[in-house]
Motif scaffolding. Structure first.
Motif, PDB file in Angstrom:
ATOM      1  N   ILE A   1      96.267-119.502 -15.176  1.00 14.24           N
ATOM      2  CA  ILE A   1      96.058-119.588 -13.723  1.00 14.24           C
ATOM      3  C   ILE A   1      95.200-118.426 -13.244  1.00 14.24           C
ATOM      4  CG2 ILE A   1      97.241-119.448 -11.494  1.00 14.24           C
ATOM      5  CD1 ILE A   1      99.561-120.985 -12.817  1.00 14.24           C
ATOM      6  N   PHE A   2      95.466-117.226 -13.776  1.00 17.29           N
ATOM      7  CA  PHE A   2      94.692-116.054 -13.390  1.00 17.29           C
ATOM      8  C   PHE A   2      93.222-116.220 -13.759  1.00 17.29           C
ATOM      9  CE2 PHE A   2      92.847-111.976 -14.675  1.00 17.29           C
ATOM     10  CZ  PHE A   2      92.904-111.293 -13.470  1.00 17.29           C
ATOM     11  N   ILE A   3      92.941-116.624 -14.993  1.00 13.31           N
ATOM     12  CA  ILE A   3      91.558-116.775 -15.446  1.00 13.31           C
ATOM     13  C   ILE A   3      90.860-117.909 -14.686  1.00 13.31           C
ATOM     14  CG2 ILE A   3      90.135-117.470 -17.419  1.00 13.31           C
ATOM     15  CD1 ILE A   3      90.944-114.564 -17.459  1.00 13.31           C
ATOM     16  N   PHE A   4      91.552-119.013 -14.453  1.00 15.75           N
ATOM     17  CA  PHE A   4      90.948-120.118 -13.713  1.00 15.75           C
ATOM     18  C   PHE A   4      90.577-119.691 -12.288  1.00 15.75           C
ATOM     19  CE2 PHE A   4      91.320-123.873 -10.953  1.00 15.75           C
ATOM     20  CZ  PHE A   4      90.311-124.647 -11.514  1.00 15.75           C
ATOM     21  N   SER A   5      91.488-118.998 -11.620  1.00 20.83           N
ATOM     22  CA  SER A   5      91.187-118.549 -10.264  1.00 20.83           C
ATOM     23  C   SER A   5      90.093-117.483 -10.270  1.00 20.83           C
ATOM     24  CB  SER A   5      92.443-118.022  -9.578  1.00 20.83           C
ATOM     25  OG  SER A   5      92.952-116.906 -10.267  1.00 20.83           O
TER      26      SER A   5
ATOM     27  N   TYR B   1      84.547-116.145  -9.064  1.00 21.96           N
ATOM     28  CA  TYR B   1      83.274-115.630  -9.569  1.00 21.96           C
ATOM     29  C   TYR B   1      82.136-116.607  -9.271  1.00 21.96           C
ATOM     30  CZ  TYR B   1      79.923-113.653 -12.890  1.00 21.96           C
ATOM     31  OH  TYR B   1      78.817-113.105 -13.468  1.00 21.96           O
ATOM     32  N   ILE B   2      82.366-117.895  -9.464  1.00 23.71           N
ATOM     33  CA  ILE B   2      81.336-118.906  -9.191  1.00 23.71           C
ATOM     34  C   ILE B   2      81.039-118.967  -7.697  1.00 23.71           C
ATOM     35  CG2 ILE B   2      80.897-121.396  -9.216  1.00 23.71           C
ATOM     36  CD1 ILE B   2      82.395-121.457 -11.928  1.00 23.71           C
ATOM     37  N   VAL B   3      82.063-118.928  -6.869  1.00 17.21           N
ATOM     38  CA  VAL B   3      81.854-118.933  -5.419  1.00 17.21           C
ATOM     39  C   VAL B   3      81.076-117.693  -4.998  1.00 17.21           C
ATOM     40  CG1 VAL B   3      83.042-118.756  -3.183  1.00 17.21           C
ATOM     41  CG2 VAL B   3      83.831-120.391  -4.904  1.00 17.21           C
ATOM     42  N   TYR B   4      81.420-116.549  -5.562  1.00 17.18           N
ATOM     43  CA  TYR B   4      80.713-115.307  -5.249  1.00 17.18           C
ATOM     44  C   TYR B   4      79.234-115.407  -5.638  1.00 17.18           C
ATOM     45  CZ  TYR B   4      79.091-110.529  -5.876  1.00 17.18           C
ATOM     46  OH  TYR B   4      78.353-109.384  -5.848  1.00 17.18           O
ATOM     47  N   GLN B   5      78.944-115.909  -6.827  1.00 19.52           N
ATOM     48  CA  GLN B   5      77.558-116.052  -7.273  1.00 19.52           C
ATOM     49  C   GLN B   5      76.788-117.011  -6.372  1.00 19.52           C
ATOM     50  OE1 GLN B   5      75.803-114.530  -9.717  1.00 19.52           O
ATOM     51  NE2 GLN B   5      77.552-113.210 -10.109  1.00 19.52           N
TER      52      GLN B   5
ATOM     53  N   GLY C   1      62.813-117.334 -15.155  1.00 19.15           N
ATOM     54  CA  GLY C   1      63.335-116.374 -16.112  1.00 19.15           C
ATOM     55  C   GLY C   1      64.387-117.007 -16.996  1.00 19.15           C
ATOM     56  N   GLN C   2      64.999-116.195 -17.800  1.00 16.86           N
ATOM     57  CA  GLN C   2      66.026-116.693 -18.714  1.00 16.86           C
ATOM     58  C   GLN C   2      67.402-116.449 -18.114  1.00 16.86           C
ATOM     59  OE1 GLN C   2      65.180-114.499 -22.265  1.00 16.86           O
ATOM     60  NE2 GLN C   2      63.827-116.086 -23.041  1.00 16.86           N
ATOM     61  N   THR C   3      68.268-117.398 -18.324  1.00 15.73           N
ATOM     62  CA  THR C   3      69.650-117.231 -17.881  1.00 15.73           C
ATOM     63  C   THR C   3      70.532-117.064 -19.105  1.00 15.73           C
ATOM     64  OG1 THR C   3      70.028-119.609 -17.887  1.00 15.73           O
ATOM     65  CG2 THR C   3      69.297-118.616 -15.817  1.00 15.73           C
ATOM     66  N   THR C   4      71.583-116.327 -18.925  1.00 14.69           N
ATOM     67  CA  THR C   4      72.521-116.101 -20.010  1.00 14.69           C
ATOM     68  C   THR C   4      73.935-116.105 -19.439  1.00 14.69           C
ATOM     69  OG1 THR C   4      73.202-114.571 -21.742  1.00 14.69           O
ATOM     70  CG2 THR C   4      72.237-113.596 -19.766  1.00 14.69           C
ATOM     71  N   SER C   5      74.888-116.444 -20.275  1.00 13.59           N
ATOM     72  CA  SER C   5      76.280-116.451 -19.838  1.00 13.59           C
ATOM     73  C   SER C   5      76.982-115.152 -20.204  1.00 13.59           C
ATOM     74  CB  SER C   5      77.016-117.631 -20.465  1.00 13.59           C
ATOM     75  OG  SER C   5      76.993-117.509 -21.871  1.00 13.59           O
ATOM     76  N   MET C   6      76.232-114.166 -20.694  1.00 15.11           N
ATOM     77  CA  MET C   6      76.838-112.912 -21.115  1.00 15.11           C
ATOM     78  C   MET C   6      77.549-112.172 -19.979  1.00 15.11           C
ATOM     79  SD  MET C   6      77.637-111.224 -23.627  1.00 15.11           S
ATOM     80  CE  MET C   6      76.662-111.286 -25.084  1.00 15.11           C
ATOM     81  N   PRO C   7      76.976-112.076 -18.755  1.00 14.02           N
ATOM     82  CA  PRO C   7      77.723-111.381 -17.697  1.00 14.02           C
ATOM     83  C   PRO C   7      79.065-112.045 -17.390  1.00 14.02           C
ATOM     84  CG  PRO C   7      75.440-111.591 -17.061  1.00 14.02           C
ATOM     85  CD  PRO C   7      75.615-112.393 -18.314  1.00 14.02           C
TER      86      PRO C   7
ATOM     87  N   LEU D   1      80.901-113.784 -19.531  1.00 13.98           N
ATOM     88  CA  LEU D   1      81.800-113.521 -20.664  1.00 13.98           C
ATOM     89  C   LEU D   1      82.326-112.094 -20.640  1.00 13.98           C
ATOM     90  CD1 LEU D   1      79.889-115.410 -23.499  1.00 13.98           C
ATOM     91  CD2 LEU D   1      81.914-116.155 -22.226  1.00 13.98           C
ATOM     92  N   VAL D   2      81.478-111.144 -20.319  1.00 12.08           N
ATOM     93  CA  VAL D   2      81.923-109.744 -20.228  1.00 12.08           C
ATOM     94  C   VAL D   2      82.916-109.585 -19.084  1.00 12.08           C
ATOM     95  CG1 VAL D   2      81.152-107.391 -19.722  1.00 12.08           C
ATOM     96  CG2 VAL D   2      79.851-108.808 -21.301  1.00 12.08           C
ATOM     97  N   THR D   3      82.653-110.243 -17.968  1.00 11.76           N
ATOM     98  CA  THR D   3      83.564-110.184 -16.831  1.00 11.76           C
ATOM     99  C   THR D   3      84.907-110.813 -17.183  1.00 11.76           C
ATOM    100  OG1 THR D   3      81.662-110.317 -15.352  1.00 11.76           O
ATOM    101  CG2 THR D   3      83.807-110.755 -14.399  1.00 11.76           C
ATOM    102  N   LEU D   4      84.889-111.916 -17.913  1.00 13.13           N
ATOM    103  CA  LEU D   4      86.149-112.530 -18.347  1.00 13.13           C
ATOM    104  C   LEU D   4      86.916-111.634 -19.305  1.00 13.13           C
ATOM    105  CD1 LEU D   4      85.191-116.281 -18.840  1.00 13.13           C
ATOM    106  CD2 LEU D   4      86.656-115.292 -17.092  1.00 13.13           C
TER     107      LEU D   4
END
Length: 78
Positions: A6-10, A15-19, A48-54, A56-59
């Motif tokens: 629940i914590f990770i999902f929220s 995070y998506i809403v913030y972005q 530019g290039q997109t990456t999912s690294m930020p 993943l690091v945030t998670l």
């Protein structure tokens, strides 16, 4: 484990809403400098290039914070 999911999902949802909101605000407030543009404007668009690294690091940081808080609360309850 249920609290963690629940914590990770929220966290991911926030995070998506913030972005989305920051991207919308930055786009709405952007004013291009017309005078510094060149007469030979290209029609190519580059994002530019997109990456999912930020994300993943945030998670990872959120997971560590969750585990540390759980350990801290367990030791304070005794």
């Amino acid at each position: 484990m249920k609290k963690y999911i629940i914590f990770i999902f929220s966290f991911v949802l926030l995070y998506i809403v913030y972005q989305f909101v920051t991207g919308w605000v930055l786009t709405a407030l952007y004013t291009p400098d017309i005078f510094s543009t060149n007469k030979n404007l290209s029609q190519d668009v580059s994002f530019g290039q997109t990456t999912s690294m930020p994300l993943l690091v945030t998670l990872l940081i959120a997971t560590l914070a969750y585990l540390m808080s759980q350990k801290l609360f367990k030791s304070s309850k005794k």
